[in-house]
Design a protein around this motif. Structure first.
Motif, mmCIF file in Angstrom:
data_model
loop_
_atom_site.group_PDB
_atom_site.id
_atom_site.type_symbol
_atom_site.label_atom_id
_atom_site.label_comp_id
_atom_site.label_asym_id
_atom_site.label_seq_id
_atom_site.Cartn_x
_atom_site.Cartn_y
_atom_site.Cartn_z
ATOM 1 N N LEU A 56 48.563 41.490 68.410
ATOM 2 C CA LEU A 56 47.276 41.467 69.106
ATOM 3 C C LEU A 56 46.238 42.331 68.390
ATOM 4 O O LEU A 56 45.055 41.982 68.316
ATOM 5 N N ASP A 57 46.717 43.461 67.867
ATOM 6 C CA ASP A 57 45.811 44.409 67.222
ATOM 7 C C ASP A 57 44.995 43.778 66.084
ATOM 8 O O ASP A 57 43.913 44.251 65.768
ATOM 9 N N ASP A 58 45.528 42.705 65.488
ATOM 10 C CA ASP A 58 44.838 42.049 64.376
ATOM 11 C C ASP A 58 43.569 41.321 64.815
ATOM 12 O O ASP A 58 42.701 41.041 63.992
ATOM 13 N N PHE A 59 43.495 40.950 66.114
ATOM 14 C CA PHE A 59 42.356 40.106 66.497
ATOM 15 C C PHE A 59 41.864 40.303 67.923
ATOM 16 O O PHE A 59 40.816 39.753 68.278
ATOM 17 N N TYR A 60 42.606 41.065 68.745
ATOM 18 C CA TYR A 60 42.234 41.173 70.145
ATOM 19 C C TYR A 60 42.468 42.610 70.610
ATOM 20 O O TYR A 60 43.599 43.077 70.601
ATOM 21 N N ARG A 61 41.390 43.311 70.953
ATOM 22 C CA ARG A 61 41.517 44.687 71.427
ATOM 23 C C ARG A 61 40.873 44.836 72.794
ATOM 24 O O ARG A 61 39.826 44.260 73.064
ATOM 25 N N PHE A 62 41.531 45.630 73.637
ATOM 26 C CA PHE A 62 41.131 45.793 75.037
ATOM 27 C C PHE A 62 40.845 47.263 75.315
ATOM 28 O O PHE A 62 41.654 48.123 74.964
ATOM 29 N N PHE A 63 39.710 47.540 75.917
ATOM 30 C CA PHE A 63 39.292 48.914 76.214
ATOM 31 C C PHE A 63 39.020 49.063 77.707
ATOM 32 O O PHE A 63 38.218 48.315 78.262
ATOM 33 N N VAL A 64 39.697 50.041 78.331
ATOM 34 C CA VAL A 64 39.352 50.376 79.707
ATOM 35 C C VAL A 64 38.248 51.424 79.646
ATOM 36 O O VAL A 64 38.290 52.328 78.809
ATOM 37 N N VAL A 65 37.250 51.271 80.507
ATOM 38 C CA VAL A 65 36.116 52.195 80.514
ATOM 39 C C VAL A 65 36.216 53.074 81.760
ATOM 40 O O VAL A 65 35.862 52.634 82.865
ATOM 41 N N PRO A 66 36.713 54.315 81.617
ATOM 42 C CA PRO A 66 36.915 55.162 82.794
ATOM 43 C C PRO A 66 35.610 55.393 83.549
ATOM 44 O O PRO A 66 34.593 55.749 82.949
ATOM 45 N N GLY A 67 35.640 55.140 84.844
ATOM 46 C CA GLY A 67 34.478 55.438 85.688
ATOM 47 C C GLY A 67 33.373 54.404 85.670
ATOM 48 O O GLY A 67 32.374 54.555 86.370
ATOM 49 N N MET A 68 33.526 53.329 84.872
ATOM 50 C CA MET A 68 32.479 52.291 84.886
ATOM 51 C C MET A 68 32.749 51.306 86.025
ATOM 52 O O MET A 68 33.886 50.927 86.274
ATOM 53 N N GLN A 69 31.663 50.901 86.692
ATOM 54 C CA GLN A 69 31.781 49.920 87.766
ATOM 55 C C GLN A 69 31.754 48.498 87.182
ATOM 56 O O GLN A 69 32.097 48.306 86.026
ATOM 57 N N HIS A 70 31.376 47.527 88.002
ATOM 58 C CA HIS A 70 31.452 46.140 87.552
ATOM 59 C C HIS A 70 30.415 45.867 86.456
ATOM 60 O O HIS A 70 29.222 45.808 86.740
ATOM 61 N N CYS A 71 30.859 45.725 85.235
ATOM 62 C CA CYS A 71 30.046 45.427 84.041
ATOM 63 C C CYS A 71 29.135 46.573 83.582
ATOM 64 O O CYS A 71 28.843 46.676 82.395
ATOM 65 N N ALA A 72 28.653 47.373 84.498
ATOM 66 C CA ALA A 72 27.688 48.422 84.151
ATOM 67 C C ALA A 72 27.689 49.465 85.256
ATOM 68 O O ALA A 72 28.207 49.225 86.343
ATOM 69 N N GLY A 73 27.128 50.638 84.960
ATOM 70 C CA GLY A 73 26.904 51.627 85.997
ATOM 71 C C GLY A 73 28.112 52.491 86.308
ATOM 72 O O GLY A 73 29.248 52.195 85.927
ATOM 73 N N THR A 74 27.846 53.572 87.018
ATOM 74 C CA THR A 74 28.881 54.533 87.403
ATOM 75 C C THR A 74 28.404 55.199 88.687
ATOM 76 O O THR A 74 27.189 55.318 88.897
ATOM 77 N N LEU A 117 23.404 62.773 78.398
ATOM 78 C CA LEU A 117 24.178 63.714 79.208
ATOM 79 C C LEU A 117 25.545 63.937 78.568
ATOM 80 O O LEU A 117 25.975 65.050 78.354
ATOM 81 N N ARG A 118 26.233 62.824 78.281
ATOM 82 C CA ARG A 118 27.553 62.951 77.649
ATOM 83 C C ARG A 118 27.942 61.656 76.943
ATOM 84 O O ARG A 118 27.473 60.570 77.294
ATOM 85 N N GLN A 119 28.793 61.821 75.934
ATOM 86 C CA GLN A 119 29.372 60.669 75.229
ATOM 87 C C GLN A 119 30.869 60.899 75.128
ATOM 88 O O GLN A 119 31.334 62.035 75.015
ATOM 89 N N ARG A 120 31.612 59.813 75.155
ATOM 90 C CA ARG A 120 33.064 59.940 75.148
ATOM 91 C C ARG A 120 33.686 58.695 74.519
ATOM 92 O O ARG A 120 33.169 57.594 74.681
ATOM 93 N N PRO A 121 34.787 58.865 73.802
ATOM 94 C CA PRO A 121 35.407 57.669 73.224
ATOM 95 C C PRO A 121 36.086 56.802 74.283
ATOM 96 O O PRO A 121 36.633 57.317 75.256
ATOM 97 N N LEU A 122 36.020 55.508 74.076
ATOM 98 C CA LEU A 122 36.810 54.558 74.855
ATOM 99 C C LEU A 122 38.005 54.218 73.977
ATOM 100 O O LEU A 122 37.856 53.992 72.774
ATOM 101 N N CYS A 123 39.176 54.170 74.583
ATOM 102 C CA CYS A 123 40.393 53.986 73.792
ATOM 103 C C CYS A 123 40.941 52.589 73.961
ATOM 104 O O CYS A 123 40.879 51.997 75.036
ATOM 105 N N LYS A 124 41.498 52.131 72.870
ATOM 106 C CA LYS A 124 42.172 50.843 72.811
ATOM 107 C C LYS A 124 43.399 50.904 73.721
ATOM 108 O O LYS A 124 44.184 51.843 73.621
ATOM 109 N N TRP A 125 43.520 49.973 74.628
ATOM 110 C CA TRP A 125 44.680 49.907 75.525
ATOM 111 C C TRP A 125 45.963 49.833 74.700
ATOM 112 O O TRP A 125 45.974 49.100 73.714
#
Ligand SMILES: *[C@@H]1O[C@H](CO)[C@@H](O)[C@H](O)[C@H]1NC(C)=O
Ligand SMILES: *[C@@H]1O[C@H](CO)[C@@H](O)[C@H](O)[C@H]1NC(C)=O
Ligand SMILES: *[C@@H]1O[C@H](CO)[C@@H](O)[C@H](O)[C@H]1NC(C)=O
Ligand SMILES: *[C@@H]1O[C@H](CO)[C@@H](O)[C@H](O)[C@H]1NC(C)=O
Ligand SMILES: *[C@@H]1O[C@H](CO)[C@@H](O)[C@H](O)[C@H]1NC(C)=O
Ligand SMILES: *[C@@H]1O[C@H](CO)[C@@H](O)[C@H](O)[C@H]1NC(C)=O
Ligand SMILES: *[C@@H]1O[C@H](CO)[C@@H](O)[C@H](O)[C@H]1NC(C)=O
Ligand SMILES: [Ca+2]
Length: 567
Positions: free
Chosen positions: A432-450, A518-526
């Motif tokens: 999967l790593d060759d072509f498909y990567r998935f990132f969970v975004v901590p604290g993000m609501q539906h598509c946008a916002g927190t 305010l802040r920036q943070r990395p999103l990690c590959k699942w």
């Protein structure tokens, strides 16, 4: 806003396309369209101009402003003897065209051209398009689908494919040059559109962004109905009143925040949180009588809460759909706050599954309905073909993300999709790593916002996000590069083979770009999660790294900070 260095350096290497401005005319487009298509309008947009969206576009009425000089047009396409869809297209001036096509997605069941999201693409230099998906309605109105399988097929997949193909042909004729790459960016229904096109027509796109995909239509919509019914006011003893949702959110934060290794108001590992819901139980008869004060839960309400977070299962414990994530409570009122279940569920069963608008969900719903929906597959919309190997084989790339505080589409449904694809492809030697990567975004609501009191970094120029910053926004203001902008990350992966190891999400002070970061943070590959290096400021991305897996606690971290009420 300046345009990205990546975009301009990529574009510099390509031949310069040409088009005479008079080509933005009815005659020109009429001369190139096939028989099944007609031009609805074509008009020039001046540099820094506004495209005035027709008030008849009830799904996406907002007009984009401060646009690059371009040609705006809309084309109507016959899709069957009884159906048609249309798509809008922005063609940038040849001087700013980047030789690439971008399609943008829709939300919910909205039937309308999404000009505002197209505009964000236009600013990068893309010829950008969006389809009305074959009907005219707001997002939560599904009545157009009743007894109309042709329209459902348009919404399900046909309008996206037909628009993608024709938009590319029109752009190539306009510039008299082949497009170098084609992309798609969509969230929610748009995320489903991205994945469904990859499954049905792997050749269409070189890369897609799929945000919070509503990929399993048949199960997602019936789960939405079930969870709404669960919490109707008529269920007086087991209902959790919406006024109690903030109290639940607070307890979840108290228990889950520190468990990720840093008590910072952000739950970075919701999937790994060991949550004890019994901490919410009322402890005195007085509180029991006063339950609507929203201070604690009765045993019946606790059962409801466990059902909301848990998997939805039918007869014989058969899996139907995953439950909502810990930390998603602020958005619960959308599906569980009203006297009636949301139309996303009830009208789906009425207008897509049973073709019976008189069917009453409150008296007639049962847990065989999700399986009925899956066997009928209305509109062939559900993106359940997990074999993505044809897309891998053609060199396609997918970046998929989902907010962990999404209260509309369970984050777990994205985890489930990723796992199904992995189970399908890994045994065949496709990584999967060759072509498909998935990132969970901590604290993000539906598509946008927190949630305001969480203020998690959520912005990375993902699908639908720029519109949250205004009518002329695009990319990540001040950070227009492949680390901070998911679309540029996708392009770098497709065009230069630079795969995204992490993305960096940004949050501005008081959620306003003008106030600075305010802040920036990395999103990690699942399945990795971000960990604070315990030096410097946690608000700087460089002080974090991605490691471990979700649910993999670091022993000894801040245990003393655990707050669990007596129960
Ligand atoms: C663009 O238009 C806005 C009004 O929408 C105006 O304030 C601004 O000065 C214009 N910018 C340029 C470069 O013309
Ligand atoms: C869509 O339907 C509304 C009525 O609900 C109507 O006012 C509007 O003109 C229609 N738009 C289009 C593009 O047909
Ligand atoms: C689009 O074409 C269909 C025929 O395929 C027609 O019925 C419909 O009225 C057209 N739509 C518009 C807005 O012209
Ligand atoms: C429209 O016609 C073209 C040219 O014949 C064809 O390639 C395309 O598939 C048709 N589009 C739809 C949506 O039927
Ligand atoms: C009430 O709750 C039960 C289970 O707690 C659920 O099965 C039912 O659908 C809910 N709604 C109504 C109207 O009874
Ligand atoms: C479930 O509901 C459907 C639609 O109303 C109905 O046809 C079916 O008989 C019901 N099944 C059960 C087991 O009640
Ligand atoms: C639905 O799509 C699948 C591919 O995912 C295809 O095999 C099937 O024939 C389609 N079914 C219908 C009813 O169009
Ligand atoms: Ca935390």
């Amino acid at each position: 806003m300046r345009s990205s260095h990546l975009v301009s350096s990529l574009a510099a290497a390509l031949p310069i396309a040409t088009a005479a401005p008079e080509h933005c005319s009815k005659d020109f487009f009429a001369s190139i369209l096939p028989e099944n298509a007609t031009l609805l309008f074509a008009e020039s947009v001046a540099e820094n101009g506004t495209f005035n969206v027709s008030p008849a576009n009830i799904a996406y009425p907002k007009s984009p402003t401060n646009l690059p000089a371009s040609c705006a047009l809309q084309i109507n396409v016959t899709s069957s003897a009884t159906s048609a869809f249309s798509f809008g297209l922005f063609l940038p001036d040849p001087k700013t065209y980047n030789d690439r096509i971008l399609g943008v997605g829709n939300g919910g069941f909205a039937g309308g051209v999404n000009w505002l999201d197209m505009a964000a693409g236009l600013h990068y230099g893309f010829a950008s398009w969006s389809t009305d998906t074959g009907h005219n309605s707001t997002s939560g109105d599904l009545s157009w689908a009743l007894k109309n399988e042709e329209r459902r097929q348009d919404w399900g997949h046909r309008a996206i494919h037909g628009s993608a193909v024709m938009a590319r042909q029109v752009a190539e004729a306009y510039y008299k040059a082949e497009a170098k790459y084609a992309y798609f960016s969509g969230c929610s229904t748009g995320g489903r559109q991205a994945i469904r096109e990859v499954q049905l027509h792997p050749e269409t796109f070189d890369g897609v962004l799929a945000g919070a995909p509503a990929w399993w239509t048949d199960r997602l919509q019936t789960w939405s109905l079930w969870v709404g019914l669960l919490n109707l006011p008529t269920n007086s003893s087991s209902r959790i009143p919406p006024e109690a949702f903030p109290m639940i959110a607070k307890e979840v934060m108290a228990q889950c925040d520190w468990q990720d290794g840093l008590k910072d108001g952000i739950i970075s590992d919701s999937a790994g949180c060991r949550f004890v819901p019994e901490a919410l139980l009322c402890s005195s008869s007085n509180e029991l009588r006063n339950q609507t004060a929203a201070e604690c839960l009765t045993p019946h309400q606790l059962d409801t809460l466990k059902q909301i977070y848990g998997d939805y299962r039918g007869a014989d414990n058969a899996f139907i759909f995953p439950g909502l994530e810990l930390g998603s409570e602020e958005q619960w009122a959308f599906l569980m706050g009203s006297a009636k279940p949301s139309t996303y569920g009830s009208e789906f069963v009425q207008d897509f599954v049973l073709d019976d608008p008189s069917w009453d969900p409150t008296t007639s719903y049962n847990s065989t309905i999700p399986f009925t929906a899956s066997s009928l597959r209305p509109g062939n919309a559900s993106a359940t073909d997990f074999d993505l190997s044809p897309f891998h084989a053609r060199g396609g790339k997918i970046i998929h993300h989902h907010g962990s505080a999404d209260g509309l589409i369970p984050t777990g449904s994205s985890v489930y999709f990723h796992s199904q694809v992995q189970q399908t492809l890994q045994p065949r030697g496709v990584e999967l790593d060759d072509f498909y990567r998935f990132f969970v975004v901590p604290g993000m609501q539906h598509c946008a916002g927190t949630p305001a009191d969480v203020a998690a970094p959520w912005y990375f120029a993902g699908p639908n996000q720029a519109a949250n910053l205004g009518t002329s926004a695009y990319s990540t203001p001040g950070f227009s590069d492949a680390k901070h902008d998911e679309l540029l990350a996708l392009m770098a992966w497709v065009e230069k083979g630079e795969a995204p190891e992490t993305l960096i999400a940004t949050e501005w002070k008081d959620q306003d770009v003008k106030n600075g970061v305010l802040r920036q943070r990395p999103l990690c590959k699942w399945p990795e999660q971000a960990r604070f290096l315990r030096e410097g400021s946690p608000d700087e991305a460089k002080n974090w790294k991605c490691e471990g897996v979700h649910g993999d606690h670091q022993p000894g971290y801040a245990q003393e900070e655990q707050v669990v009420k007596s129960y």
